[in-house]
Design an enzyme around this catalytic site. Structure first.
Site: not given
Ligand code: TYM
Length: 332
Positions: A112, A197, A200
């Protein structure tokens, strides 16, 4: 029962990857408000160029989708990160535990930061410290399990390292959490670019299935998915055939079964794609119906979030206060 915590950041519309990698596991795990906490991590959405009104809208939408996916506010705590001050309070103490080198090694930071640099926006300092805030999210609740997709594994590892380091240096304060990943579809790939991946905010959106895409749109995206050269039978091989393997993973996640075994039932890509499209449409149908109902009642969603924040605060407060004392800060 172990306490679990997880979150999604409102940087874009939620995707099939978010659902299969995370949200669906959460629904399976909600038990009691004290043992299962799920959060719209809005502060994390500010680490890259953002539109204030859009972040607000996406935060509300994410919370609505949590409920639509089947999370029951009687059996888990649903809330918004910025409503609970304990997260940022603890993040500072953890910044005093983590090192600069450790954070610069994070894969997501490198990716990023490179992107922000190219676009000339500059790299926000919070992009570097982001995983520390994430560690605070988890550690503030003494969470033992963190259900996430594969891309968050490294961040949860860092969280473990920080918890262990803090405990060793200042006395036992934090539970040491572990990431729990789904058996299939822990990393759903972009349908147009199956070596990256499904995120979003990938450039075009043509390779991303959004949870609120209409059935016709879902079908079109799946039917146009990039497959691998040479339609000489369907085999499950993530290295050599990433496009087909991704479709098989999605099918296995939606309909059950093992992706390699499912592959044996197909002789061509067309039939596979049709089945994947049907499976995804059926998977999303009930979620979309509930979302439509809930979207008409924003006051109900707000009430859930308000009560959730209240409960979350009560759970996090004593843990974070204990950390403040342990690290050497004077009691007020
Ligand atoms: P984020 O918002 O990018 O994604 C949310 C959750 O979705 C999962 N995910 C995926 N799983 C499978 N295939 C994909 N293509 C895919 N894209 C996203 C992510 O692994 C995630 O579980 N840093 C985290 C958010 C966060 C968080 C936390 C998570 C902040 N604090 C504390 C757990 C605990 C994030 O950016 O997820």
């Amino acid at each position: 029962t172990p306490r679990i915590f997880s979150g999604i950041k409102p940087t874009g519309h939620l995707t099939l990857g978010n659902y299969l990698g995370a949200l669906r596991q959460w629904v399976a795990a909600d038990r009691t408000p004290e043992s299962a906490l799920f959060c719209v991590v809005d502060l994390h959405a500010l680490t890259v160029e953002h539109e204030p009104a859009r972040v607000r809208r996406l935060s509300r939408q994410a919370a609505t989708l949590f409920l639509a996916a089947g999370l029951d506010p009687q059996r888990c705590t649903l809330f918004v990160q910025s409503h609970v001050d304990e997260h940022t309070r603890l993040a500072y103490l953890l910044e005093c535990t983590a090192t600069d080198g450790e954070l610069r090694r994070m894969i997501q930071y490198k990716e990023k930061a490179a992107k922000a640099q190219v676009s000339g926006e500059g790299v926000r300092l919070s992009l570097l410290t982001y995983p520390v805030l994430m560690a605070a999210d988890i550690l503030a609740y003494g969470a033992q399990e963190v259900p996430v997709g594969e891309d968050q594994r490294q961040h949860v590892e860092l969280t473990r390292d920080l918890a262990v380091r803090f405990n060793q240096r200042y006395g036992h304060t934090f539970a040491v959490p572990k990431a729990t990943l789904p058996a299939v579809a822990a990393r759903v790939m972009d349908l147009q670019d199956p070596t990256s991946k499904m995120g979003k905010s990938h450039e075009s959106g043509a390779g991303i299935v959004y949870l609120l895409d209409e059935p016709g749109v879902v079908r079109k995206k799946v039917m146009r998915a990039v497959t691998d050269s040479g339609d000489d039978g369907v085999v499950y091989d993530r290295e050599a055939r990433p496009g087909v393997a991704n479709l098989l993973d999605i099918l296995a996640a939606c309909a059950g079964g093992d992706p390699a075994v499912l592959a044996e039932g197909y002789s061509g890509y067309g039939a596979l794609k049709r089945d994947v499209a049907d499976a995804v449409v059926e998977l999303l149908r009930p979620l979309q119906e509930r979302h439509a109902e809930l979207a008409g009642d924003p006051a109900e969603v707000e009430k859930v979030l308000r009560e959730g924040a209240e409960r979350a605060r009560q759970l996090a407060r004593p843990v974070v206060d204990r950390a403040y004392r342990a690290i050497g800060l004077l009691e007020p």
